[in-house]
Design an enzyme around this catalytic site. Structure first.
Site, PDB file in Angstrom:
ATOM      1  N   GLU A 186       0.845  -1.204   0.000  1.00 17.04           N
ATOM      2  CA  GLU A 186       0.000   0.000   0.000  1.00 17.04           C
ATOM      3  C   GLU A 186       0.868   1.237   0.000  1.00 17.04           C
ATOM      4  O   GLU A 186       2.042   1.178   0.339  1.00 17.04           O
ATOM      5  CB  GLU A 186      -0.833   0.049   1.295  1.00 17.04           C
ATOM      6  CG  GLU A 186      -1.874  -1.007   1.389  1.00 17.04           C
ATOM      7  CD  GLU A 186      -2.434  -1.100   2.800  1.00 17.04           C
ATOM      8  OE1 GLU A 186      -2.367  -0.119   3.564  1.00 17.04           O
ATOM      9  OE2 GLU A 186      -2.936  -2.190   3.125  1.00 17.04           O
ATOM     10  N   LYS A 235       2.116   4.694   1.608  1.00 15.21           N
ATOM     11  CA  LYS A 235       2.213   5.231   2.967  1.00 15.21           C
ATOM     12  C   LYS A 235       1.817   6.713   2.892  1.00 15.21           C
ATOM     13  O   LYS A 235       2.598   7.559   2.478  1.00 15.21           O
ATOM     14  CB  LYS A 235       3.628   5.073   3.517  1.00 15.21           C
ATOM     15  CG  LYS A 235       3.711   5.423   4.987  1.00 15.21           C
ATOM     16  CD  LYS A 235       5.054   5.034   5.568  1.00 15.21           C
ATOM     17  CE  LYS A 235       5.132   5.246   7.059  1.00 15.21           C
ATOM     18  NZ  LYS A 235       4.755   6.566   7.522  1.00 15.21           N
ATOM     19  N   ASP A 264       0.977  10.434   3.775  1.00 19.38           N
ATOM     20  CA  ASP A 264       1.660  11.325   4.698  1.00 19.38           C
ATOM     21  C   ASP A 264       0.651  12.277   5.326  1.00 19.38           C
ATOM     22  O   ASP A 264       0.367  13.348   4.800  1.00 19.38           O
ATOM     23  CB  ASP A 264       2.733  12.110   3.929  1.00 19.38           C
ATOM     24  CG  ASP A 264       3.792  12.643   4.857  1.00 19.38           C
ATOM     25  OD1 ASP A 264       3.745  12.311   6.059  1.00 19.38           O
ATOM     26  OD2 ASP A 264       4.666  13.392   4.391  1.00 19.38           O
ATOM     27  N   TYR A 275      -6.974   2.110   6.122  1.00 19.81           N
ATOM     28  CA  TYR A 275      -6.036   1.032   5.801  1.00 19.81           C
ATOM     29  C   TYR A 275      -6.077  -0.198   6.695  1.00 19.81           C
ATOM     30  O   TYR A 275      -5.359  -1.145   6.433  1.00 19.81           O
ATOM     31  CB  TYR A 275      -4.605   1.558   5.670  1.00 19.81           C
ATOM     32  CG  TYR A 275      -4.096   2.345   6.855  1.00 19.81           C
ATOM     33  CD1 TYR A 275      -3.930   1.749   8.102  1.00 19.81           C
ATOM     34  CD2 TYR A 275      -3.758   3.682   6.716  1.00 19.81           C
ATOM     35  CE1 TYR A 275      -3.453   2.458   9.173  1.00 19.81           C
ATOM     36  CE2 TYR A 275      -3.271   4.410   7.787  1.00 19.81           C
ATOM     37  CZ  TYR A 275      -3.123   3.792   9.022  1.00 19.81           C
ATOM     38  OH  TYR A 275      -2.656   4.504  10.080  1.00 19.81           O
ATOM     39  N   LYS A 332      10.587   3.659   3.187  1.00 14.32           N
ATOM     40  CA  LYS A 332      10.403   5.108   3.028  1.00 14.32           C
ATOM     41  C   LYS A 332      11.237   5.643   1.872  1.00 14.32           C
ATOM     42  O   LYS A 332      12.372   5.203   1.653  1.00 14.32           O
ATOM     43  CB  LYS A 332      10.807   5.819   4.318  1.00 14.32           C
ATOM     44  CG  LYS A 332       9.978   5.360   5.519  1.00 14.32           C
ATOM     45  CD  LYS A 332       9.114   6.431   6.079  1.00 14.32           C
ATOM     46  CE  LYS A 332       9.876   7.370   6.953  1.00 14.32           C
ATOM     47  NZ  LYS A 332       8.998   8.332   7.613  1.00 14.32           N
ATOM     48  N   CYS A 349      15.948  48.292  -4.493  1.00 15.66           N
ATOM     49  CA  CYS A 349      14.854  47.533  -5.106  1.00 15.66           C
ATOM     50  C   CYS A 349      15.206  47.191  -6.559  1.00 15.66           C
ATOM     51  O   CYS A 349      15.582  48.074  -7.324  1.00 15.66           O
ATOM     52  CB  CYS A 349      13.566  48.344  -5.049  1.00 15.66           C
ATOM     53  SG  CYS A 349      12.206  47.544  -5.915  1.00 15.66           S
ATOM     54  N   CYS A 389      12.715  49.379  -8.883  1.00 19.49           N
ATOM     55  CA  CYS A 389      12.618  50.832  -8.938  1.00 19.49           C
ATOM     56  C   CYS A 389      13.834  51.524  -8.334  1.00 19.49           C
ATOM     57  O   CYS A 389      13.843  52.752  -8.210  1.00 19.49           O
ATOM     58  CB  CYS A 389      11.338  51.308  -8.256  1.00 19.49           C
ATOM     59  SG  CYS A 389      11.385  51.113  -6.475  1.00 19.49           S
ATOM     60  N   CYS A 392      10.692  47.335   0.018  1.00 23.03           N
ATOM     61  CA  CYS A 392      10.914  48.504  -0.816  1.00 23.03           C
ATOM     62  C   CYS A 392       9.902  49.559  -0.347  1.00 23.03           C
ATOM     63  O   CYS A 392       8.690  49.331  -0.411  1.00 23.03           O
ATOM     64  CB  CYS A 392      10.663  48.169  -2.287  1.00 23.03           C
ATOM     65  SG  CYS A 392      10.508  49.665  -3.280  1.00 23.03           S
ATOM     66  N   CYS A 441       6.476  52.012  -7.088  1.00 20.67           N
ATOM     67  CA  CYS A 441       7.218  50.816  -7.488  1.00 20.67           C
ATOM     68  C   CYS A 441       6.251  49.912  -8.276  1.00 20.67           C
ATOM     69  O   CYS A 441       5.225  49.466  -7.736  1.00 20.67           O
ATOM     70  CB  CYS A 441       7.734  50.123  -6.236  1.00 20.67           C
ATOM     71  SG  CYS A 441       8.607  48.607  -6.558  1.00 20.67           S
TER      72      CYS A 441
HETATM   73  S1  IVH Z   1      -0.565   0.327   8.786  1.00 21.28           S
HETATM   74  C1  IVH Z   1       0.522  -1.284  13.177  1.00 21.28           C
HETATM   75  N1  IVH Z   1      -0.779   1.413   6.437  1.00 21.28           N
HETATM   76  O1  IVH Z   1       2.218   5.400   9.042  1.00 21.28           O
HETATM   77  C2  IVH Z   1       0.621  -0.070  12.350  1.00 21.28           C
HETATM   78  N2  IVH Z   1       0.007   2.794   8.216  1.00 21.28           N
HETATM   79  O2  IVH Z   1       3.887   4.344  11.952  1.00 21.28           O
HETATM   80  C3  IVH Z   1      -0.394  -0.139  11.277  1.00 21.28           C
HETATM   81  N3  IVH Z   1       0.428   5.115   7.554  1.00 21.28           N
HETATM   82  O3  IVH Z   1       1.130   7.149  11.437  1.00 21.28           O
HETATM   83  C4  IVH Z   1      -0.220   0.972  10.365  1.00 21.28           C
HETATM   84  N4  IVH Z   1      -0.129   4.894   5.450  1.00 21.28           N
HETATM   85  O4  IVH Z   1      -0.938   6.264  10.215  1.00 21.28           O
HETATM   86  C5  IVH Z   1      -0.427   1.623   7.722  1.00 21.28           C
HETATM   87  N5  IVH Z   1      -1.071   2.218   4.300  1.00 21.28           N
HETATM   88  C6  IVH Z   1      -0.724   2.432   5.569  1.00 21.28           C
HETATM   89  C7  IVH Z   1      -0.297   3.694   6.045  1.00 21.28           C
HETATM   90  C8  IVH Z   1       0.076   3.832   7.390  1.00 21.28           C
HETATM   91  C9  IVH Z   1       0.298   5.730   6.381  1.00 21.28           C
HETATM   92  C10 IVH Z   1       0.927   5.795   8.779  1.00 21.28           C
HETATM   93  C11 IVH Z   1       0.189   5.470  10.038  1.00 21.28           C
HETATM   94  C12 IVH Z   1       1.196   5.796  11.121  1.00 21.28           C
HETATM   95  C13 IVH Z   1       2.496   5.527  10.433  1.00 21.28           C
HETATM   96  C14 IVH Z   1       3.049   4.200  10.897  1.00 21.28           C
END
Ligand code: IVH
Length: 672
Positions: free
Chosen positions: A113, A115, A117, A224, A315, A409, A412, A427, A433
């Site tokens: 999946e 991750k 942010d 997730y 990551k 500036c 001008c 300025c 300007c």
């Molecule tokens: S599974 C047991 N799946 O990543 C932990 N986490 O430290 C189960 N996160 O802040 C987490 N995308 O919220 C999982 N597809 C994904 C995710 C995900 C982002 C975040 C999660 C947490 C950090 C994990």
């Protein structure tokens, strides 16, 4: 309509609206028009206001938020929220996979999946209804942010189909990039400091006390994982598939947001694909999560103190490239603020060609120790605009001269000034300007300000070049004969521009106040000032002490307002705009008035005879009071209509809070 009929209709509308929300937000396949949707929502709102006891906390009407809370309650997670072990190295990824294979009997299937942010959230559903939304906190207990989460349209408030009676589902709340950009554009327009990145902005938004503010911000969420007893399937992937059937927004297989794998090679293919493709996503990800699919295998592998052994995050490194700094140029904003910009030897970074990067201000350049001709590392984070993170000292040519910041500036030639405590140079040639003059007019005509149809940046430039406008008030003196002589201006476009200017005279005072471009007075502050002080004269005469008493207005804004009115040029401009017919005072609504209710907290409940509940609530705000949803020791009055619930009445009398009628309330605001 009697109570039974209302109950039936509320039920029908609720079901229909939940279904349409799901089709619109989760499936992205609406079957009715926005207009039809709004009509259903309005009908429900009206019924709920007539029959408040029938209103449900998960009603589709709660999507807009509204009630304020003082703080968030702490809430213990029924399943602890663990974190993920993570790695940046392919080697460690291979080792993890090899260990899993060794510990598990038979073939292992993985789910991969994105991750996301953002901010982790745990949602609890009981009998198909969202009952709790809690942040991660320390993993054992988090904060109850349910009110705010209810405003996120992709999170279902009630479920469909065959869902388990009780379960938790977890996911990531995030701010889509487009929303983040929109927000920062608005902040830039009012000279406010920009938000650093979408993740922090999402997190700050989610913790805001005002759910109406959260509703405005269009957060989104991907779910997730599902937690519960006796779930009707035996693996993670099926869990998500089922969750989609219950109405959740889960990762889309067709878009490759989620996939299965049987080997480490397939895992690396997925990682490689997203390492490139992530730059085209409408939201940010910082890696890929790989999970063992079977719940049985997950149990076999177990947990360390902090994280499951059956999952790992790979990551992505923030992409950073070294390139030559050819020059530093300077941009001049409409307020005269100078922003230095790195002019770089072009490089390809995170999906786009980069030639320029922001350097923020003189301090930043000094901190980096930059010299023109240096090789610098450039990174693209959540900020979209790339930034220079450091100098590549190995490549420093020792003959490069020290960097000297501009003293005049670039537009001008006026000597720049830097006030004590300010990060930016300015300025001071405010009225001559060119980028300042044009920038102020561009801001004045923009959609969120005077919204002048038929006039854009290019025409402003043309009008300025021709010497027809020097400032916003000159716009209102333009004539047909002057305009028709301009290049690319035909009869139709001239008429449109003149009509646009005429129509802008009806823009409400708060928009005018925003449009005149007082530094630090963004849309929200302009609204506050307009509501509190009612007209331009009151604002002009307000002292710093009076200004800072207004909610959300601090010393810096107050000083800027005062400085604006101390400038004769501005006062003269305002007089001309006033003479042109723009709105310089708020048009009072029937119930609005002064600040009789300043600082008083009300709970409004029940049905009223003279005004609707929403009108009453609006009146409370207009008079300086505050609405809250539930009764506490801090509540000053309970404003009770007919049909107010007995438990609320009981609570009010237990706490000794006065219960007042509609007439008593109207008398308080002098309307009786
Ligand atoms: S599974 C047991 N799946 O990543 C932990 N986490 O430290 C189960 N996160 O802040 C987490 N995308 O919220 C999982 N597809 C994904 C995710 C995900 C982002 C975040 C999660 C947490 C950090 C994990």
């Amino acid at each position: 309509m009697n109570t039974d009929q209302a109950k039936q209709r509320i039920h029908e509308l609720t079901l229909a609206l939940h279904d349409h929300n799901h089709k619109y937000y989760v499936l992205a396949k609406p079957v009715i028009s926005d207009f039809e949707f709004d009509a259903l929502l309005k009908e429900l709102e009206e019924l709920e206001s007539q029959f408040p006891d029938l209103a449900d906390s998960n009603s589709p009407t709660k999507r807009v938020g509204g009630d304020l809370t003082d703080k968030f309650e702490k809430e213990v997670h029924r399943y602890p929220m663990m974190s993920l072990s993570n790695t940046y190295s392919q080697e460690e990824m291979r080792e993890w996979e090899a260990r899993v294979k060794k510990l598990v009997d038979g073939e292992v299937e993985y789910v991969m999946e994105l991750k996301y942010d953002g901010v982790a959230i745990s949602l609890t559903y009981e009998d198909g209804v969202l009952t709790k939304a809690v942040t991660r906190g320390d993993g054992t207990q988090g904060e109850n942010v349910t009110r705010n989460v209810r405003t996120i349209k992709t999170i279902p408030l009630t479920l469909f189909g065959n869902y388990p009676a009780s379960f938790d589902i977890r996911g990531e709340i995030f701010m889509p990039l487009a929303e983040f950009q929109k927000l920062n554009e608005a902040r830039a327009a009012s000279d406010e400091e920009l938000y650093a990145n979408p993740r922090n902005t999402a997190s700050g938004t989610l913790k805001n006390k005002d759910s109406a503010f959260v509703a405005d911000r269009n957060l989104d969420c991907f779910l997730y994982s599902v937690f519960g007893e006796n779930l009707p399937y035996d693996n993670h992937f099926d869990g998500l598939t089922h969750a989609a059937d219950w109405g959740f927004k889960v990762p889309d297989q067709k878009k490759k947001y989620i996939a299965k794998a049987k080997s480490v090679e397939e895992i690396f293919d997925f990682i490689d694909y997203w390492d490139k493709a992530r730059h085209d996503l409408p939201f940010e990800i910082d890696g890929i999560v790989i999970k063992v699919n079977s719940y049985y295998n997950q149990e076999e592998l177990g947990y360390t103190a902090k994280s499951p052994r059956w999952a790992i995050a790979y990551k992505f490194k923030a992409e950073s490239i070294s390139t030559r700094l050819n020059d530093v140029s300077y941009q001049v904003g409409r307020t005269g603020a100078i922003t230095p910009v790195a002019e770089l030897e072009a490089i390809f970074l995170a999906g786009t060609t980069v030639r320029r990067a922001s350097l923020h201000n003189a301090d930043q350049i000094e901190k980096l120790g930059l010299r023109i001709g240096d090789f610098v590392f450039v990174e693209k984070g959540g900020e979209i605009i790339p930034k220079v993170t450091s100098v590549d000292m190995d490549k420093r040519d020792k003959d490069l001269p020290e960097f000297v910041y501009a003293t005049t500036c670039p537009e001008c030639n006026t000597p720049l000034v830097r006030q004590e405590g300010e990060a930016h140079h300015y300025c001071p040639n405010t009225y001559h300007c060119p980028p300042q003059v044009k920038g102020r007019i561009d801001h004045f005509i923009s959609r969120k300000a005077m919204n002048i149809d038929g006039l854009g940046t290019e025409t402003v430039d043309q009008l300025w070049q021709e010497g027809l406008v020097q400032n916003a008030s000159d716009l209102y003196a333009l004539t047909y004969d002057q305009l028709i002589k301009l290049d690319r201006m035909a009869d139709k476009s001239v008429q449109k521009l003149l009509d646009g200017l005429e129509a802008s005279k009806s823009q409400p005072f708060e928009k005018v106040l925003f449009a005149i471009g007082i530094r630090y007075v963004g849309e929200t502050v302009a609204k506050k000032l307009a509501r509190e002080l009612k007209n331009i004269q009151m604002i002009q005469e307000a002292t710093k002490e009076q200004l800072v008493e207004i909610d959300e207005i601090g010393g810096r804004i107050a000083e800027s307002v005062i400085a604006f009115f101390n400038d004769e040029y501005n006062v003269n401009q305002l007089e001309k705009l006033q003479a042109a017919g723009l709105q310089f005072e708020i048009i009072e609504k029937e119930l609005s008035g002064n600040n009789e209710l300043d600082g008083l907290t009300f709970v409004v409940s029940g049905v009223f005879s003279k005004y609707s509940r929403n009108e009453i609530k609006q009146a409370i705000e207009d008079h300086g009071g505050k609405n809250v949803g539930s009764i506490s020791a801090k509540t000053k009055y309970v404003l009770a209509g007919e049909n107010m619930g007995p438990s609320k009445l009981q609570k009010a009398s237990d706490l000794g809070i006065p219960i007042i009628s509609e007439d008593e309330f109207l008398a308080m605001i002098g309307k009786n």
